[in-house]
Design a protein around this motif. Structure first.
Motif, PDB file in Angstrom:
ATOM      1  N   UNK A 176      53.778  29.773  46.156  1.00 17.79           N
ATOM      2  CA  UNK A 176      54.172  30.991  46.284  1.00 17.79           C
ATOM      3  C   UNK A 176      54.944  31.236  45.017  1.00 17.79           C
ATOM      4  N   UNK A 177      54.543  32.326  44.266  1.00 16.98           N
ATOM      5  CA  UNK A 177      55.258  32.629  43.102  1.00 16.98           C
ATOM      6  C   UNK A 177      55.757  34.332  43.328  1.00 16.98           C
ATOM      7  N   UNK A 178      56.583  34.445  43.064  1.00 21.44           N
ATOM      8  CA  UNK A 178      57.131  35.991  43.296  1.00 21.44           C
ATOM      9  C   UNK A 178      58.101  36.430  42.242  1.00 21.44           C
ATOM     10  N   UNK A 179      57.664  37.626  41.479  1.00 23.97           N
ATOM     11  CA  UNK A 179      58.554  37.831  40.522  1.00 23.97           C
ATOM     12  C   UNK A 179      58.936  39.447  40.596  1.00 23.97           C
ATOM     13  N   UNK A 180      60.299  39.751  40.625  1.00 26.13           N
ATOM     14  CA  UNK A 180      60.748  41.045  40.912  1.00 26.13           C
ATOM     15  C   UNK A 180      61.849  41.464  39.482  1.00 26.13           C
ATOM     16  N   UNK A 181      61.575  42.753  38.885  1.00 25.05           N
ATOM     17  CA  UNK A 181      62.159  43.069  37.581  1.00 25.05           C
ATOM     18  C   UNK A 181      62.917  44.341  37.778  1.00 25.05           C
ATOM     19  N   UNK A 182      63.948  44.695  37.490  1.00 24.36           N
ATOM     20  CA  UNK A 182      64.372  46.019  37.666  1.00 24.36           C
ATOM     21  C   UNK A 182      65.205  46.424  36.451  1.00 24.36           C
ATOM     22  N   UNK A 183      65.427  47.908  36.241  1.00 27.63           N
ATOM     23  CA  UNK A 183      66.388  48.450  35.173  1.00 27.63           C
ATOM     24  C   UNK A 183      66.955  49.547  35.979  1.00 27.63           C
ATOM     25  N   UNK A 184      68.500  49.603  36.092  1.00 28.72           N
ATOM     26  CA  UNK A 184      68.998  50.632  36.663  1.00 28.72           C
ATOM     27  C   UNK A 184      70.132  51.206  35.777  1.00 28.72           C
ATOM     28  N   UNK A 185      69.724  52.347  35.621  1.00 30.59           N
ATOM     29  CA  UNK A 185      70.676  53.207  34.677  1.00 30.59           C
ATOM     30  C   UNK A 185      71.657  54.126  35.594  1.00 30.59           C
ATOM     31  N   UNK A 186      73.002  54.117  35.435  1.00 36.22           N
ATOM     32  CA  UNK A 186      74.074  54.668  36.342  1.00 36.22           C
ATOM     33  C   UNK A 186      74.831  55.777  35.441  1.00 36.22           C
ATOM     34  N   UNK A 187      74.957  56.970  36.078  1.00 38.63           N
ATOM     35  CA  UNK A 187      75.764  57.782  35.173  1.00 38.63           C
ATOM     36  C   UNK A 187      77.077  58.013  36.236  1.00 38.63           C
ATOM     37  N   UNK A 188      78.260  58.207  35.503  1.00 37.53           N
ATOM     38  CA  UNK A 188      79.520  58.337  36.247  1.00 37.53           C
ATOM     39  C   UNK A 188      80.062  57.394  36.910  1.00 37.53           C
ATOM     40  N   UNK A 189      79.621  56.001  36.449  1.00 34.06           N
ATOM     41  CA  UNK A 189      79.704  54.703  36.925  1.00 34.06           C
ATOM     42  C   UNK A 189      81.342  54.456  36.857  1.00 34.06           C
ATOM     43  N   UNK A 190      81.878  54.028  38.080  1.00 33.89           N
ATOM     44  CA  UNK A 190      83.344  53.773  38.321  1.00 33.89           C
ATOM     45  C   UNK A 190      83.763  52.408  38.355  1.00 33.89           C
ATOM     46  N   UNK A 191      84.490  52.037  37.402  1.00 34.55           N
ATOM     47  CA  UNK A 191      84.976  50.583  37.532  1.00 34.55           C
ATOM     48  C   UNK A 191      86.482  50.560  37.118  1.00 34.55           C
ATOM     49  N   UNK A 192      87.164  49.384  37.586  1.00 36.24           N
ATOM     50  CA  UNK A 192      88.562  49.157  37.507  1.00 36.24           C
ATOM     51  C   UNK A 192      89.031  48.483  36.335  1.00 36.24           C
ATOM     52  N   UNK A 193      90.071  49.031  35.525  1.00 32.40           N
ATOM     53  CA  UNK A 193      90.445  48.386  34.421  1.00 32.40           C
ATOM     54  C   UNK A 193      92.013  48.067  34.374  1.00 32.40           C
ATOM     55  N   UNK A 194      92.263  47.095  33.783  1.00 32.73           N
ATOM     56  CA  UNK A 194      93.839  46.806  34.001  1.00 32.73           C
ATOM     57  C   UNK A 194      94.549  47.549  32.880  1.00 32.73           C
ATOM     58  N   UNK A 195      95.773  48.074  33.293  1.00 36.56           N
ATOM     59  CA  UNK A 195      96.576  49.077  32.256  1.00 36.56           C
ATOM     60  C   UNK A 195      97.441  47.998  31.609  1.00 36.56           C
ATOM     61  N   UNK A 196      97.706  48.404  30.033  1.00 35.57           N
ATOM     62  CA  UNK A 196      98.551  47.557  29.434  1.00 35.57           C
ATOM     63  C   UNK A 196      99.307  48.594  28.527  1.00 35.57           C
ATOM     64  N   UNK A 197     100.586  47.915  28.000  1.00 37.09           N
ATOM     65  CA  UNK A 197     101.416  48.701  27.286  1.00 37.09           C
ATOM     66  C   UNK A 197     100.862  49.001  25.916  1.00 37.09           C
ATOM     67  N   UNK A 198     101.418  49.473  25.051  1.00 37.42           N
ATOM     68  CA  UNK A 198     101.174  49.796  23.699  1.00 37.42           C
ATOM     69  C   UNK A 198     101.268  48.472  22.941  1.00 37.42           C
ATOM     70  N   UNK A 199     101.985  47.519  23.391  1.00 36.27           N
ATOM     71  CA  UNK A 199     102.112  46.142  22.565  1.00 36.27           C
ATOM     72  C   UNK A 199     100.950  45.213  23.003  1.00 36.27           C
ATOM     73  N   UNK A 200     100.296  45.574  24.063  1.00 34.44           N
ATOM     74  CA  UNK A 200      99.269  44.849  24.769  1.00 34.44           C
ATOM     75  C   UNK A 200      99.754  43.823  25.951  1.00 34.44           C
ATOM     76  N   UNK A 201     101.004  44.271  26.374  1.00 30.98           N
ATOM     77  CA  UNK A 201     101.510  43.432  27.263  1.00 30.98           C
ATOM     78  C   UNK A 201     101.160  44.083  28.878  1.00 30.98           C
ATOM     79  N   UNK A 202     100.898  43.509  29.892  1.00 31.06           N
ATOM     80  CA  UNK A 202     100.583  43.907  31.062  1.00 31.06           C
ATOM     81  C   UNK A 202     101.532  45.011  31.617  1.00 31.06           C
ATOM     82  N   UNK A 203     101.013  46.083  32.181  1.00 28.01           N
ATOM     83  CA  UNK A 203     101.914  47.436  32.396  1.00 28.01           C
ATOM     84  C   UNK A 203     102.113  46.902  33.852  1.00 28.01           C
ATOM     85  N   UNK A 204     103.628  47.344  34.154  1.00 27.28           N
ATOM     86  CA  UNK A 204     104.080  46.668  35.373  1.00 27.28           C
ATOM     87  C   UNK A 204     105.048  47.990  35.839  1.00 27.28           C
ATOM     88  N   UNK A 205     104.410  48.551  37.067  1.00 29.80           N
ATOM     89  CA  UNK A 205     105.134  49.554  37.636  1.00 29.80           C
ATOM     90  C   UNK A 205     106.047  49.013  38.711  1.00 29.80           C
TER      91      UNK A 205
END
Length: 836
Positions: free
Chosen positions: A616-645
C-alpha cells in the motif's frame, strides 16, 4: 443563561417527547397509508472467494441505517423490515478484504458475497461523517479512519492521544489527560470534534480545555483533513474528528465488555463495563467507566506536581428500527477532577513548589508523599459535561429525512484559591442546543442530492466565579447547505455550497472586590460606580459562504487518484474577540480584539493511492491559504521584557493576518509474507506568516507559531494465531516514532522557542485467549511507549513553557513529556445469542 438540574431534567424530558412524537407520527403514517413505506428484506451467504468455504461470524453492516447482523454457522445472514432504497453494504471478516457494495432493496433481495484473503492490514473503508455513508477510496475529500483494534492496541492516555500518531494529526497537550486535536498544523476552534455526529461543545477556546469524552466508549474515529464547513459550518475550517461510540449489538445478540487497564508511569487505573442487546429491532446499551492517575514522571523533572486526575463516565442509549427508519436516544455524563501544573520550582534544587496562600509570598517544596498520591490537590479543575441527543432517520417516499437534535451542558470550575478551596476562580456554564436536519433526495439518473440546515443556540454564563477571562455571551448559528455527487463508472465527482450566519452578543460586566473575601465579584446598578469594567456590550453578525468540489478516478481496483478544492469559514471565538483577564489554568493574561473578521481559507488537495495484496502506497498533498488568520502573540515592553499586567503571569494578545500552510502525508505499508507487516508514514507541515510587510519580515516573524515538526512512524508487526494453543488475533510489534527538530518558529516577542528533535521506541504484544469451542474468553495486551526513557519536549506541549526562570542548574527549562510508560490491559468480551 443559567440551567438548574431541574431544567436540565425538563430538557431531557423534552428530547424524549420529541423523540416519541417523531416515532408516533411515523408509525401512524404507516398505519394510515401502507404504501407510504415499503418494507423489504436482504439475505444471502458469505463465502471465501475461489474456495467456497463459508465464513461464519462475518459482519454485514448498513451504515446509513445503523444496522448490522452476523453470519451464522452456515455463512447465512438475514435483515428484516428494511426500507426500500439503495444502501451501501459493508461486509467484513478478519484476514479478508472488506467488500463494499451498493445494493438496491426492493422486496425480498438476495445478495451473496465472496471475500478474498488479504495480507494488507485494512483500515476502515467506509465513513459516515460526510453526507451519507461513503467509501473512502471513492471520496475526493482527504479522510482517514481508525477502528477499535487500532485504539486498543496502541497505548494512549486519552482519546485524542490515541490518534496523535495518525498521519497529518497531532495533539496540543497539557499533561497526559488533556489533549486537543490538530490537523495539518491547525487546531483549537478550527478543528471540529463530533461525538456520534453531534458537535462537541465544551469551551474549546481554552488552551487546557480537553475533549470531554469517555475514551473507553469510542469504537471508531473518522478524521476529515481539510475544510468541512460545507457539512458542519463554522469551526470545521481545518477538519473534523468524528468520535463514533460503540455500535449497537447485531440483531439477536447480547454483547458486553469488561475492561481493566494499568499504566506504570503515573499509576493509572482504568476500567469500563458495557452491556447491550438488540432484539426484533429494539436496541439498548449502557456503559460505566472510570480512570484515575497520580502525577506522571519524566527523566528530568521526576514526578511532575499537579498532573493527577480522576475521571468518571456513564452513558446509556435506546433505539428502535422499523421499515420507516430508525430512532435513537442517547445520554452521557463526563465528570473529571483535573490538576493543572504551574511549573513553579525551587531555583537551586529544581524541585517543584506549591502555592499555599493568596499573597503567595512563600512557596514550600512539594513533599514526596504529595508527588505520589492519587488525592486531587486544592488547586484543580472540575469539569462536568452532560449530553442528551436523538438521532432519527425517516423514510419519506423514496427519500430519507435525518433529524438530529441535541442538548449539552458543560460546567467548568477552576479552583485557584489555596485559602478558599471551595471557591472557584473561573466558573463557566455553557448550554448548547444543536439541530441538524438533512433530506436525502431519491437518486435520479445516478445523481445523489442532499440538502439541509444545521446550527446551534449557545449561552455561556461566567459570573459565578472570581476570575473573569471572558464575558457571558450567547450566539445562534444557522447554515443551509446542499451537496451532490455522482459516479460515472470509474469517476466519482462531488461538491456543494453552504451559507453560514452567526449572531453573537456578549454582555458587559462590572466587578469590584468582595468586602468579605477580597475576591472580585460582579456588581450591578448603583454598585457599578467606581467599579472596574473588563467587558463591554458587543453585538456582531458573522457570515460567509463555503463550498467544495472534487473528483476521484479509479484507474483500476488497485490504483486511484483524487483532487479537491474547498473553501472554509470560521467565526472568531469568544476568547479571540472579548477575552480580558487572567486564565488560571494557563498562567497567562489574555487580551482579545473585537475588530476581528471571520477566517476564510482555500485549500487544494491532491492524492494518489496504490493498494495490492502486499503493498500500500498513499500520498496526500495540500496547500492551504487562510485570510484573517488569528494567532496568539506574547506582549512585551519597549525594552523587550515580558509585559506583566498581573504579577506571576505572562500577557498574550490575539493578532490577525494571513497565513499559508502546505505539506502532506506519505504512507508505505509492505507485506512481503502473510502476517508480517512493515508500516511507515511521514507527515510534514510548513506554515508561513503572510501578514507581515515584506520589508519588515525576518526569520523571527516569517513562520506561524505552534506548528508540528516533520515526523514519521515505522512499525514492524507480526500477526499470529494458534487455534490449538487457543490464541487468536495475536500480535507482537515494535515501533519507532521520529520527530525532527522544529526550528521554523515564531520568535517575535519570545512567543515560542525552537524544539530539538527526538526518537521514541515503542513496543507491544497481545492477543485473545479462546475456550475449547473457539470462543474468545479474554484479550490481553502489554504495550510500552518511550521504552528507553528518552527525555524530550514535544513542540506542541504547553508544559514546555511552564518555567519561571531564564536559566537552570541542570541546563533544562520547562517541563518535559512523559517518560517510560508500560500498560497492561485485559478485557472480557461477552457475546450471546438471544432466544426467539
Amino acid at each position: 443563561m443559567k440551567t438548574s438540574p431541574t431544567k436540565a431534567l425538563l430538557l431531557f424530558t423534552l428530547c424524549l417527547a420529541i423523540n416519541n412524537a417523531l416515532f408516533s407520527q411515523s408509525t401512524n403514517s404507516v398505519k394510515q397509508k401502507k404504501i407510504f413505506i415499503a418494507a423489504g428484506t436482504l439475505s444471502g451467504k458469505v463465502i471465501e472467494k475461489g474456495k467456497g468455504n463459508v465464513l461464519p461470524g462475518a459482519t454485514i453492516y448498513i451504515p446509513d441505517l445503523k444496522l448490522g447482523v452476523i453470519a451464522d454457522a452456515g455463512g447465512q445472514y438475514h435483515f428484516n423490515s428494511l426500507p426500500f432504497g439503495t444502501y451501501l453494504i459493508e461486509v467484513h471478516y478478519v484476514g479478508f478484504k472488506t467488500i463494499i457494495k451498493n445494493v438496491i432493496i426492493s422486496g425480498s433481495t438476495v445478495e451473496n458475497f465472496e471475500l478474498a484473503e488479504f495480507a494488507t492490514e485494512e483500515s476502515p473503508v467506509v465513513v459516515t461523517g460526510l453526507s451519507k455513508a461513503t467509501q473512502i477510496k471513492r471520496s475526493p475529500v482527504p479522510i482517514v479512519a481508525v477502528n477499535h483494534d487500532y485504539i486498543v492496541t496502541n497505548l494512549s492516555t486519552n482519546i485524542i492521544d490515541a490518534i496523535a500518531k495518525v498521519p497529518g494529526v497531532s495533539a496540543l497537550t497539557t499533561g497526559p489527560n488533556v489533549s486537543k486535536p490538530f490537523i495539518r498544523g491547525l487546531g483549537y476552534n478550527r478543528v471540529l470534534t463530533l461525538f456520534d455526529g453531534l458537535r462537541q461543545e465544551g469551551q474549546q477556546w481554552g488552551d487546557e480545555h480537553g475533549i470531554e469524552v469517555d475514551q473507553y466508549g469510542v469504537e471508531k474515529i473518522e478524521i476529515i483533513k481539510g475544510p468541512a464547513s460545507l457539512t458542519y459550518g463554522s469551526d470545521a475550517l481545518a477538519g473534523v474528528v468524528n468520535l463514533i461510540p460503540t455500535q449497537p449489538a447485531p440483531e439477536g445478540k447480547l454483547i458486553g465488555d469488561i475492561l481493566g487497564e494499568y499504566q506504570t508511569n503515573n499509576g493509572l487505573f482504568g476500567g469500563s463495563v458495557m452491556l447491550g442487546s438488540t432484539k426484533n429491532g429494539f436496541e439498548w446499551m449502557g456503559r460505566l467507566s472510570h480512570k484515575q492517575a497520580k502525577n506522571y514522571q519524566d527523566p528530568i523533572d521526576g514526578r511532575v506536581y499537579n498532573t493527577a486526575f480522576n475521571e468518571s463516565d456513564a452513558g446509556f442509549s435506546v433505539g428502535i428500527h422499523r421499515s420507516w427508519g430508525y430512532s435513537h436516544l442517547s445520554f452521557s455524563l463526563f465528570d473529571d477532577l483535573q490538576e493543572i501544573p504551574d511549573g513553579s520550582r525551587d531555583s537551586a534544587t529544581r524541585q517543584f513548589t506549591k502555592q499555599i496562600t493568596e499573597a503567595d509570598t512563600v512557596r514550600p517544596i512539594v513533599t514526596n508523599q504529595e508527588l505520589n498520591t492519587y488525592t486531587i490537590g486544592v488547586l484543580h479543575q472540575h469539569i462536568q459535561h452532560y449530553r442528551v441527543y436523538t438521532n432519527n432517520n425517516f423514510i419519506i417516499g423514496n427519500g430519507r429525512l435525518a433529524v438530529n437534535l441535541g442538548y449539552q451542558r458543560s460546567v467548568r470550575r477552576e479552583f485557584s484559591h489555596p485559602e478558599a478551596p471551595g471557591t472557584p476562580g473561573l466558573f463557566l456554564q455553557l448550554n448548547t442546543y444543536s439541530y441538524d436536519l438533512k433530506y436525502y433526495f431519491p437518486e435520479f439518473d445516478g445523481w445523489n442530492l442532499t440538502a439541509g440546515v444545521n446550527g446551534m443556540y449557545q449561552g455561556n454564563t461566567v459570573t459565578n466565579g472570581t476570575d473573569f477571562v471572558i464575558p457571558s455571551y450567547h450566539q445562534f448559528d444557522i447554515g443551509p447547505f446542499a451537496m451532490i455527487k455522482k459516479t460515472f463508472e470509474k469517476l466519482d465527482i462531488s461538491g456543494g455550497l453552504r451559507y453560514d450566519n452567526r449572531s453573537f452578543k456578549n454582555d458587559e460586566l462590572y466587578t469590584s472586590p468582595n468586602p468579605v473575601t477580597g475576591f472580585d465579584m460582579p456588581v450591578y446598578g448603583a454598585d457599578t460606580v467606581g467599579a472596574s469594567k473588563p467587558f463591554s456590550n458587543y453585538n456582531h453578525i458573522f457570515s460567509g459562504i463555503s463550498g467544495s468540489i472534487g473528483a476521484t478516478y479509479n484507474f483500476t481496483e488497485k490504483f486511484s487518484v483524487k483532487a479537491n478544492l474547498s473553501r472554509g469559514f470560521r467565526a472568531p471565538n469568544i476568547a479571540e474577540i472579548s477575552s480580558n483577564g487572567v486564565h488560571p489554568g494557563t498562567n497567562s493574561y489574555q487580551i482579545g480584539n473585537d475588530a476581528f473578521k471571520p477566517e476564510f481559507n482555500i485549500q487544494e488537495d491532491i492524492g494518489a493511492e496504490y493498494s495490492s495484496n502486499n503493498l500500500l502506497v498513499a500520498l496526500s498533498l495540500f496547500n492551504n491559504s487562510i485570510s484573517n488568520y488569528i494567532f496568539n502573540q506574547k506582549v512585551v515592553t519597549a525594552s523587550g521584557a515580558d509585559s506583566v499586567i498581573v504579577p506571576g503571569t505572562q500577557t498574550f494578545k490575539f493578532q490577525q493576518g494571513k497565513a499559508l500552510l502546505y505539506g502532506g502525508e506519505l504512507t508505505v505499508d509492505i507485506h512481503i509474507v502473510k502476517g508480517l507487516h512493515f508500516e511507515n508514514s511521514l507527515s510534514a507541515v510548513y506554515a508561513l506568516n503572510k501578514g507581515v510587510d515584506p520589508k519588515l519580515q525576518s526569520d523571527s516573524n516569517k513562520y506561524l507559531p505552534f506548528i508540528p515538526p516533520l515526523h514519521g512512524l515505522s512499525e514492524l508487526r507480526y500477526n499470529f494465531e494458534s487455534r490449538s494453543g487457543h490464541i487468536v488475533n495475536g500480535f507482537v510489534k515494535v515501533q519507532l516514532a521520529y520527530y525532527a527538530a522544529q526550528n521554523r518558529v515564531y520568535l517575535t516577542d519570545n512567543t515560542e522557542t525552537p524544539t530539538p528533535g527526538y526518537t521514541l521506541f515503542n513496543a507491544g504484544i497481545g492477543g485473545g485467549i479462546t475456550n475449547s469451542k473457539g470462543k474468545t474468553i479474554f484479550n490481553i495486551y502489554i504495550m510500552g511507549n518511550n521504552l528507553f526513557d528518552v527525555a524530550y519536549q514535544d513542540h506542541l506541549s504547553r508544559l514546555k513553557y511552564f518555567e519561571q526562570y531564564t536559566s537552570s542548574p541542570n541546563g533544562h527549562l520547562g517541563i518535559y513529556n512523559m517518560g517510560r510508560n508500560i500498560a497492561f490491559k485485559i478485557d472480557f468480551p461477552l457475546d450471546f445469542d438471544l432466544k426467539n
